[in-house]
Each structure stands twice: as structure tokens, then as C-alpha cells.
Design a protein around this motif. Structure first.
Motif, PDB file in Angstrom:
ATOM      1  N   SER A  87       0.822  -1.210   0.000  1.00 22.74           N
ATOM      2  CA  SER A  87       0.000   0.000   0.000  1.00 22.74           C
ATOM      3  C   SER A  87       0.860   1.265   0.000  1.00 22.74           C
ATOM      4  O   SER A  87       0.541   2.245  -0.682  1.00 22.74           O
ATOM      5  CB  SER A  87      -0.928  -0.014   1.218  1.00 22.74           C
ATOM      6  OG  SER A  87      -1.739  -1.171   1.232  1.00 22.74           O
ATOM      7  N   ILE A  88       1.955   1.235   0.765  1.00 20.40           N
ATOM      8  CA  ILE A  88       2.876   2.378   0.754  1.00 20.40           C
ATOM      9  C   ILE A  88       3.439   2.592  -0.646  1.00 20.40           C
ATOM     10  O   ILE A  88       3.547   3.726  -1.124  1.00 20.40           O
ATOM     11  CB  ILE A  88       4.016   2.163   1.780  1.00 20.40           C
ATOM     12  CG1 ILE A  88       3.489   2.344   3.208  1.00 20.40           C
ATOM     13  CG2 ILE A  88       5.160   3.149   1.530  1.00 20.40           C
ATOM     14  CD1 ILE A  88       4.512   2.045   4.285  1.00 20.40           C
ATOM     15  N   ASN A  89       3.781   1.497  -1.327  1.00 19.42           N
ATOM     16  CA  ASN A  89       4.324   1.607  -2.678  1.00 19.42           C
ATOM     17  C   ASN A  89       3.302   2.156  -3.669  1.00 19.42           C
ATOM     18  O   ASN A  89       3.658   2.883  -4.596  1.00 19.42           O
ATOM     19  CB  ASN A  89       4.836   0.246  -3.153  1.00 19.42           C
ATOM     20  CG  ASN A  89       6.245  -0.044  -2.674  1.00 19.42           C
ATOM     21  OD1 ASN A  89       7.203   0.578  -3.106  1.00 19.42           O
ATOM     22  ND2 ASN A  89       6.379  -0.986  -1.757  1.00 19.42           N
ATOM     23  N   ILE A  90       2.017   1.817  -3.482  1.00 21.91           N
ATOM     24  CA  ILE A  90       0.976   2.358  -4.353  1.00 21.91           C
ATOM     25  C   ILE A  90       0.916   3.873  -4.227  1.00 21.91           C
ATOM     26  O   ILE A  90       0.735   4.595  -5.214  1.00 21.91           O
ATOM     27  CB  ILE A  90      -0.388   1.735  -4.006  1.00 21.91           C
ATOM     28  CG1 ILE A  90      -0.412   0.258  -4.421  1.00 21.91           C
ATOM     29  CG2 ILE A  90      -1.528   2.480  -4.697  1.00 21.91           C
ATOM     30  CD1 ILE A  90      -1.633  -0.494  -3.942  1.00 21.91           C
ATOM     31  N   SER A  91       1.107   4.383  -3.013  1.00 23.15           N
ATOM     32  CA  SER A  91       1.097   5.837  -2.801  1.00 23.15           C
ATOM     33  C   SER A  91       2.405   6.500  -3.197  1.00 23.15           C
ATOM     34  O   SER A  91       2.419   7.583  -3.775  1.00 23.15           O
ATOM     35  CB  SER A  91       0.812   6.150  -1.323  1.00 23.15           C
ATOM     36  OG  SER A  91      -0.509   5.864  -0.967  1.00 23.15           O
ATOM     37  N   MET A  92       3.522   5.845  -2.891  1.00 26.08           N
ATOM     38  CA  MET A  92       4.821   6.511  -2.993  1.00 26.08           C
ATOM     39  C   MET A  92       5.267   6.788  -4.424  1.00 26.08           C
ATOM     40  O   MET A  92       5.709   7.903  -4.737  1.00 26.08           O
ATOM     41  CB  MET A  92       5.883   5.676  -2.272  1.00 26.08           C
ATOM     42  CG  MET A  92       7.253   6.336  -2.235  1.00 26.08           C
ATOM     43  SD  MET A  92       8.488   5.319  -1.389  1.00 26.08           S
ATOM     44  CE  MET A  92       7.860   5.350   0.292  1.00 26.08           C
ATOM     45  N   GLU A  93       5.172   5.803  -5.308  1.00 26.10           N
ATOM     46  CA  GLU A  93       5.729   5.984  -6.651  1.00 26.10           C
ATOM     47  C   GLU A  93       5.087   7.150  -7.398  1.00 26.10           C
ATOM     48  O   GLU A  93       5.799   7.979  -7.982  1.00 26.10           O
ATOM     49  CB  GLU A  93       5.601   4.674  -7.443  1.00 26.10           C
ATOM     50  CG  GLU A  93       6.396   4.648  -8.738  1.00 26.10           C
ATOM     51  CD  GLU A  93       5.741   5.477  -9.829  1.00 26.10           C
ATOM     52  OE1 GLU A  93       6.464   6.085 -10.636  1.00 26.10           O
ATOM     53  OE2 GLU A  93       4.496   5.553  -9.858  1.00 26.10           O
ATOM     54  N   PRO A  94       3.749   7.284  -7.398  1.00 23.34           N
ATOM     55  CA  PRO A  94       3.164   8.432  -8.106  1.00 23.34           C
ATOM     56  C   PRO A  94       3.563   9.785  -7.516  1.00 23.34           C
ATOM     57  O   PRO A  94       3.558  10.791  -8.224  1.00 23.34           O
ATOM     58  CB  PRO A  94       1.653   8.194  -7.957  1.00 23.34           C
ATOM     59  CG  PRO A  94       1.512   6.729  -7.759  1.00 23.34           C
ATOM     60  CD  PRO A  94       2.710   6.347  -6.945  1.00 23.34           C
ATOM     61  N   PHE A  95       3.928   9.821  -6.215  1.00 25.00           N
ATOM     62  CA  PHE A  95       4.384  11.081  -5.630  1.00 25.00           C
ATOM     63  C   PHE A  95       5.678  11.544  -6.288  1.00 25.00           C
ATOM     64  O   PHE A  95       5.878  12.734  -6.524  1.00 25.00           O
ATOM     65  CB  PHE A  95       4.585  10.932  -4.120  1.00 25.00           C
ATOM     66  CG  PHE A  95       3.465  11.484  -3.293  1.00 25.00           C
ATOM     67  CD1 PHE A  95       3.334  12.844  -3.095  1.00 25.00           C
ATOM     68  CD2 PHE A  95       2.533  10.655  -2.714  1.00 25.00           C
ATOM     69  CE1 PHE A  95       2.308  13.360  -2.337  1.00 25.00           C
ATOM     70  CE2 PHE A  95       1.492  11.149  -1.957  1.00 25.00           C
ATOM     71  CZ  PHE A  95       1.372  12.513  -1.759  1.00 25.00           C
ATOM     72  N   ARG A  96       6.596  10.610  -6.541  1.00 24.30           N
ATOM     73  CA  ARG A  96       7.839  10.975  -7.230  1.00 24.30           C
ATOM     74  C   ARG A  96       7.537  11.527  -8.628  1.00 24.30           C
ATOM     75  O   ARG A  96       8.098  12.532  -9.055  1.00 24.30           O
ATOM     76  CB  ARG A  96       8.737   9.734  -7.363  1.00 24.30           C
ATOM     77  CG  ARG A  96       9.161   9.099  -6.059  1.00 24.30           C
ATOM     78  CD  ARG A  96      10.156   9.944  -5.314  1.00 24.30           C
ATOM     79  NE  ARG A  96      10.737   9.216  -4.192  1.00 24.30           N
ATOM     80  CZ  ARG A  96      11.441   9.786  -3.230  1.00 24.30           C
ATOM     81  NH1 ARG A  96      11.641  11.089  -3.250  1.00 24.30           N
ATOM     82  NH2 ARG A  96      11.956   9.080  -2.248  1.00 24.30           N
ATOM     83  N   ALA A  97       6.626  10.839  -9.331  1.00 21.63           N
ATOM     84  CA  ALA A  97       6.287  11.266 -10.688  1.00 21.63           C
ATOM     85  C   ALA A  97       5.584  12.618 -10.683  1.00 21.63           C
ATOM     86  O   ALA A  97       5.748  13.414 -11.612  1.00 21.63           O
ATOM     87  CB  ALA A  97       5.410  10.214 -11.352  1.00 21.63           C
TER      88      ALA A  97
END
Length: 452
Positions: free
Chosen positions: A117-127
Motif C-alpha cells: 500500500s505504501i508503494n501504491i502511494s509513494m511511486e506516483p508522488f515521485r512522478a
């Protein structure tokens, strides 16, 4: 012909980055307390790395897929923000359940859910930062994210200590039971995670695919073509991975091997080496585990402050030079923990690690963003995560074996190995080509030619 993205105000960047504080609050609780939870529920020291495999494996699977999907998503919430929200909801649920796990296998399962779940949120934040900011503001954008990561981690890592020493909430419990101070910390983390992400979701705008295409000076891809794109496109895109990304991947490999060693073994190393206890139900062990939380808070606090210094230094030297120096300082600080005998002295080591952590969260992404097109930003940011999760998988596979058979059960030697790995990352940074630096050099050369 492409047009320049407009510069955003500091407060627009601020609102865009607040959600990362929530993400890191959850991540910070995980890093500082999950090994403690596993040991409390009966895990042996050589089992801990395997149990931590949830983190890198979910990142390996989730981030490229989420990045690819978010490149092709457009809703009333935009392209990246729906993923922030979905990840935050499921992360909050996992944070509530994890410290209440009655058995080790349930705790391990909840770690899988939390990390996915953290990964679902985190990657789009970088983008999102790369999407919304022009090249000259990207270092600042990732630095503000790093500030919020530091703030979230400081509070999260120190929560059990604060609850015990300021509010007299117990940090011990019967054998096999998670202490109340840890449970309450996770409940607070669930609330902060969801609240901070919702702040960014509802206070940030995104450029449409058509606007981003205009900034790149290319026509927007037809919607039918976007819908047809699938697994074959993902593999095709991986074949055209930018050279800069490959060079950074080597640096990331050694950086994150070191970080993973630190996260999974600092509690065991400090409680055994400095506090002299490996009994997870003893007061001495839990005092040491609380101190590890404060140590993690220290390095994250340093990173929050350094986040505003590093862009200024990078502008006067180069991003890769600053990154190499920070990694070298971090490697020396991590390895030299083996020489420390006093808990207070560990804080000096954490200062050096804090500078490395700030740079790791900022510089590679700022360098990477200048080498990839905006219509594939999410996908390549996700693929870039391979260079983070593969070393963690390797570390999980070999550190338990090395600790048991070569280090005599002394977890401190795993931290020394991590320090050496981070120093190697500093060396390989020298060979990275920053495309923004190349472009700026060309522009300066052309300007000089015009003046002449």
C-alpha cells in the motif's frame, strides 16, 4: 516546439509534498519497530531478514505497474492522486492491524499489505514532482519532499519513546505481546498517513496529458493508442532505458543495500552491543529499542534540515558531487557504529547518516527526471525502483546467513558491511552523467558564442 512549464510557488510545492509526510510516518514506524515486533512474536535474529522480504518484493512488483497505470490514468482527481488515496486507505488499515498481530505469520502478512500500500502511494508522488515542476525547480521539489519525509520519520521513530517517557505509557508487555506504546504509535500513524495524503489530493492540481505533451513539444498520444498499450509496451520501454538511469541504478544498488542492513539490524545491534540484552521481553532490551527509535528520529531530523541545504550546494557545484560526498559521510558513519560504546555517541553517527539519507531521497530523482520523457515518467520512476528493491532482496537473502555463520550472531558486523556498501555507492556516483548539467553547459556555450 515545446513550451516551458511555469514555475510553481513555494506553497504550491509545499501542498504537493505534504502527503509524503504521511507516507513516511507509516514507513518510519515500519523501519523503527517491525524488527522489534517480529522479535517480540518469537522471530530469531537470522529469520528477521527473510521476514522483511515483504518490503522489496512488493516494491518490485507494485511500483512499475502503478507507475505504468498512472501514466495512462485520467480522472476527476487527475492521474497520480487516485493512487495516493487508495494506497493511504489500505496503509492505514494495515497500520492498525499490524501491532495487534497475535502470531508472527499474521504480522508478516500485515507487513506485506502495508508495504504494498505504501508503494501504491509513494511511486506516483515521485512522478508528480517531475510532472509539475520545470527542470530548474525539480531539485527544490524533491528537497521539499525530503523535508516532509524527515519530519514524518522523526515523529514516527520517536513516538514509542515519547509515549513512554513523556506520557508514562508502558513500553514493556508480557512475552509475545506488543507493548502499548508501540500500538498507540501505529494508531497515530494510521491517522496521520490518511490525513496528510488527503491534504495533497485536494490541494494540488495536475497537468493533463495534453498539457504535458505540449511541454515536451510532441503531440499527445491518441486515447485509443494509450488504451491498447500493455505488457508488450512495458517491456519495449525497458529496452530504451536512459543511460543515466542505468548509471544511477548502480549507485542506488549499493546505497539501498546499506540502508536495508541498517533498518533490519540496528535494533539487534544496539540492544546487543551497547545494552547487552537480546531478550525482547526485558526492560533493558526495550530501553535500547526505544533509543533506536530516537536514533532513527535523529537521522531523519538531520535529513529534513539538510534537504534545504543540499539544493543550494548542488547549484554551486553539481548534484552528483554533493551526492557522492553525502554517501561517503554516511558510509563512514554507519560502519563506525561498531566503535561506539555509549548510546549518546550514536547520535553523532546518525548525523552523518542523515546527510546521506537526505541526498538519497533527493539527488538521484532530480538527476533521473531530466533524462526521461514526461509521458513515461511514472513507468520509469517505477522501474527505477528495481535498483532499490533488488539490493534489499539480496540483503534479505544473505545477511541472515552471514550474521549467523560468519559474524557469530553479532548484528553490528552487518552494519559495518552496510557502511562499506554505501562508500562504494559514493565511488560509482562519479561516473553518472547528469543530463540537466549537460544541457545547461550547452546553453551556456551557445550563449557565449552569441555574445562573441
Amino acid at each position: 516546439m515545446s513550451k516551458q512549464k511555469p514555475r510553481l510557488s513555494f506553497w504550491q510545492i509545499w501542498n504537493m509534498s505534504v502527503g509524503f509526510m504521511g507516507i513516511q510516518f507509516g514507513f518510519g514506524l515500519q523501519n523503527a519497530n517491525v524488527s522489534r515486533i517480529f522479535e517480540t512474536l518469537g522471530a530469531s535474529i537470522d529469520q528477521i531478514p527473510i521476514l522483511w522480504l515483504a518490503a522489496p518484493i512488493t516494491g518490485l512488483l507494485v511500483q512499475p505497474i502503478v507507475g505504468y497505470m498512472s501514466d495512462r490514468t485520467w480522472t476527476f482527481l487527475g492521474r497520480r492522486r487516485p493512487y495516493f488515496l487508495i494506497g493511504a486507505i489500505f496503509s492505514s488499515i494495515a497500520l492498525i492491524i499490524l501491532p495487534n498481530s497475535p502470531y508472527l505469520w499474521i504480522a508478516a502478512g500485515m507487513l506485506w499489505m502495508l508495504d504494498a500500500s505504501i508503494n501504491i502511494s509513494m511511486e506516483p508522488f515521485r512522478a508528480l514532482v517531475a510532472d509539475n515542476l520545470p527542470s530548474k525547480q525539480r531539485t527544490q521539489g524533491f528537497a521539499v519532499q525530503t523535508f516532509f519525509i524527515g519530519v514524518g520519520s522523526v515523529i514516527a521513530s520517536s513516538m514509542p519513546y515519547i509515549l513512554t517517557n513523556w506520557f508514562d505509557i508502558a513500553n514493556t508487555a508480557p512475552a509475545g505481546v506488543i507493548p502499548p506504546s508501540v500500538k498507540i504509535s501505529f494508531y497515530a500513524g494510521a491517522a496521520v498517513f490518511l490525513g496528510a495524503v488527503m491534504w495533497t489530493v485536494f490541494r494540488t492540481r495536475e497537468y493533463s496529458p495534453e498539457e504535458l505533451a505540449a511541454f515536451d513539444g510532441v503531440p499527445a498520444a491518441p486515447k485509443e493508442e494509450v488504451k491498447k498499450a500493455g505488457l508488450l509496451t512495458m517491456f519495449t520501454d525497458m529496452k530504451i532505458m536512459p543511460t543515466t538511469m542505468k548509471q544511477l541504478a548502480v549507485v542506488q544498488f549499493f546505497s539501498w543495500f546499506a540502508l536495508f542492513a541498517m533498518w533490519i539490524y540496528t535494533t539487534s545491534a544496539v540492544t546487543g552491543h551497547i545494552y547487552g540484552s537480546s531478550d525482547a521481553s526485558s526492560a533493558l532490551y526495550n530501553e535500547g529499542a526505544d533509543w533506536v527509535g530516537l536514533c532513527f528520529a535523529m537521522y531523519n531530523g538531520v535529513s529534513a534540515i539538510a534537504a534545504f541545504t543540499l539544493p543550494w550546494l548542488a547549484a554551486r557545484t553539481s548534484r552528483k558531487f554533493i551526492h557522492a560526498i553525502c554517501l561517503l559521510i554516511g558510509g563512514i558513519s554507519l560502519a563506525s557504529m561498531a566503535l561506539v560504546q555509549s548510546p549518546n555517541m550514536l547520535m553523532l553517527n546518525m548525523v552523518g547518516i542523515g546527510f546521506a539519507w537526505a541526498s538519497i531521497l533527493c539527488m538521484p530523482y532530480a538527476i533521473l527526471a531530466g533524462s526521461i520523457p514526461s509521458n513515461k515518467m511514472g513507468f520509469f520512476m517505477g522501474v527505477f525502483n528495481f535498483s532499490i528493491v533488488i539490493p534489499q532482496i539480496l540483503a534479505a537473502g544473505i545477511l541472515g546467513f552471514l550474521t549467523q555463520h560468519f559474524f557469530g550472531g553479532n548484528a553490528m558486523y552487518a552494519l559495518v558491511l552496510g557502511g562499506v556498501s554505501m562508500a562504494l555507492a559514493a565511488f560509482f556516483t562519479i561516473f553518472v552523467v547528469d543530463q540537466d548539467d549537460v544541457a545547461n553547459t550547452k546553453n551556456e556555450t551557445n550563449s557565449d558564442a552569441v555574445v562573441a
